[in-house]
Design a protein around this motif. Structure first.
Motif, PDB file in Angstrom:
ATOM      1  N   LYS A 183      15.383 -29.219  13.095  1.00  0.00           N
ATOM      2  CA  LYS A 183      16.691 -29.005  12.473  1.00  0.00           C
ATOM      3  C   LYS A 183      16.773 -29.673  11.109  1.00  0.00           C
TER       4      LYS A 183
ATOM      5  N   SER B 185      11.128 -35.442  11.809  1.00  0.00           N
ATOM      6  CA  SER B 185      11.080 -35.674  13.248  1.00  0.00           C
ATOM      7  C   SER B 185      11.725 -34.550  14.042  1.00  0.00           C
ATOM      8  N   SER B 186      12.564 -33.750  13.380  1.00  0.00           N
ATOM      9  CA  SER B 186      13.280 -32.681  14.072  1.00  0.00           C
ATOM     10  C   SER B 186      13.197 -31.386  13.270  1.00  0.00           C
TER      11      SER B 186
END
Length: 347
Positions: A310, A307-308
């Motif tokens: 990072k 989802s990210s």
């Protein structure tokens, strides 16, 4: 005195506390030595096993004690702490060390050579100078903004900013003089940093392991040298996953009663090494997101699943660390899209 089979030694700058046990695990040595007494005491002592907490000075003493015929084991401080009893003092620290080093599953830190410590000093000096350059450039920008003079982001904008400041006729004389001092310091720092980076690149070119690691996408010369300098003997780790866990790129595990609870990364190991790997992984992901380069199907699936970005960067940094471990252990060279290829430097 009974034969000493093991000594735990708590070190400091001037005093060293010893705790030794015999074959029956009974304490037979409790003594505090001054720094100047160390060599003479251990020169007279029969060869034995000595344990110390791993720190910068402990590597020096490990080398000196090995010259006298002793076997030296260095232990990470966090692995010693569980064996230290209440009411901490030097004596209990030495006793805890003596107990910790006797555990069959204990992990030990390799003793660094003088050359390895010199290389780490080079990397540490560069890191310090880069931090100082960032601090100084931010100071110049901040002070300039107070007088209404701004510049775009980037280190390449600092020298033009200083030129604009020098050409300004509205600044007070005191402010102009102080900016000159900052500019002089910044120029000197840039020159010294170039020299340090040149020596670091020379070290990278002279090290076969560092050159092979730089072939991995996401690892450049800085990351490769950091891995070779900061990581211990990779053969101490049974798998690449444990190597990545040592760096701190695996999630914290706090599971109980059959319930799995995984948290954020452990942040173990060396912070600088971990940040370099994550920065390299972030760069690879940025290129893949822009459609540049040849992203692997695994990375594309990872980006679609996470989802990210990072989170994807952490996962990719973990994989890069495992690949680096494999190359260091086998001596192979990196081959994109396939297995590492055999190298002339293979172990």
């Amino acid at each position: 005195m009974n034969q000493i089979i093991r000594i735990g030694m708590d070190t400091s700058k001037h005093f060293f506390q010893l705790h030794g046990v015999d074959a029956a695990e009974q304490p037979v040595l409790r003594r505090k030595l001054r720094r100047k007494e160390m060599v003479a005491f251990f020169a007279k002592l029969a060869p034995t096993v000595i344990g110390m907490e791993a720190c910068g000075a402990s590597h020096y003493w490990a080398r000196e004690l090995r010259k006298l015929g002793h076997e030296v084991k260095l232990i990470a401080p966090q692995h010693v702490k569980p064996y230290i009893k209440r009411n901490k003092n030097d004596g209990r620290d030495a006793e805890g060390l003596c107990e910790a080093m006797s555990r069959p599953t204990m992990r030990f830190v390799p003793v660094k050579t003088e050359e390895q410590q010199a290389a780490l000093m080079l990397a540490g000096l560069r890191e310090q100078m880069v931090a100082r350059r960032t601090q100084l450039s931010n100071m110049i920008r901040g002070y300039a903004a107070e007088f209404g003079i701004t510049a775009a982001k980037g280190l390449d904008k600092i020298e033009p900013l200083l030129a604009d400041i020098a050409a300004s006729q509205t600044l007070p004389v005191l402010a102009r003089d102080l900016f000159v001092m900052h500019g002089r310091e910044y120029a000197q720092l840039q020159a010294e940093l170039k020299k340090i980076e040149a020596r670091l690149m020379a070290w990278h070119r002279s090290n076969a392991d560092s050159q092979r690691l730089a072939q991995i996408p996401g690892i450049g010369p800085i990351g490769a040298t950091a891995l070779v300098m900061k990581a211990p003997d990779p053969r101490l780790f049974p798998s690449g996953r444990q190597f990545a866990a040592w760096i701190g790129l695996t999630p914290k595990d706090h599971s109980t009663a059959g319930k799995t609870r995984l948290g954020t990364i452990t942040r173990a190991g060396d912070e600088r090494l971990r940040s370099v790997l994550v920065a390299g992984a972030t760069a690879v992901i940025q290129q893949a997101s822009r459609g540049r380069g040849r992203a692997s199907p695994w990375l594309l699936a990872l980006l679609a699943r996470k989802s990210s970005p990072k989170l994807a960067a952490i996962a990719l940094a973990n994989k890069i660390a495992r690949i680096a471990w494999k190359l260091l252990v086998t001596g192979a060279s990196y081959h994109a899209g396939g297995k590492p290829t055999a190298s002339a430097h293979a172990a």
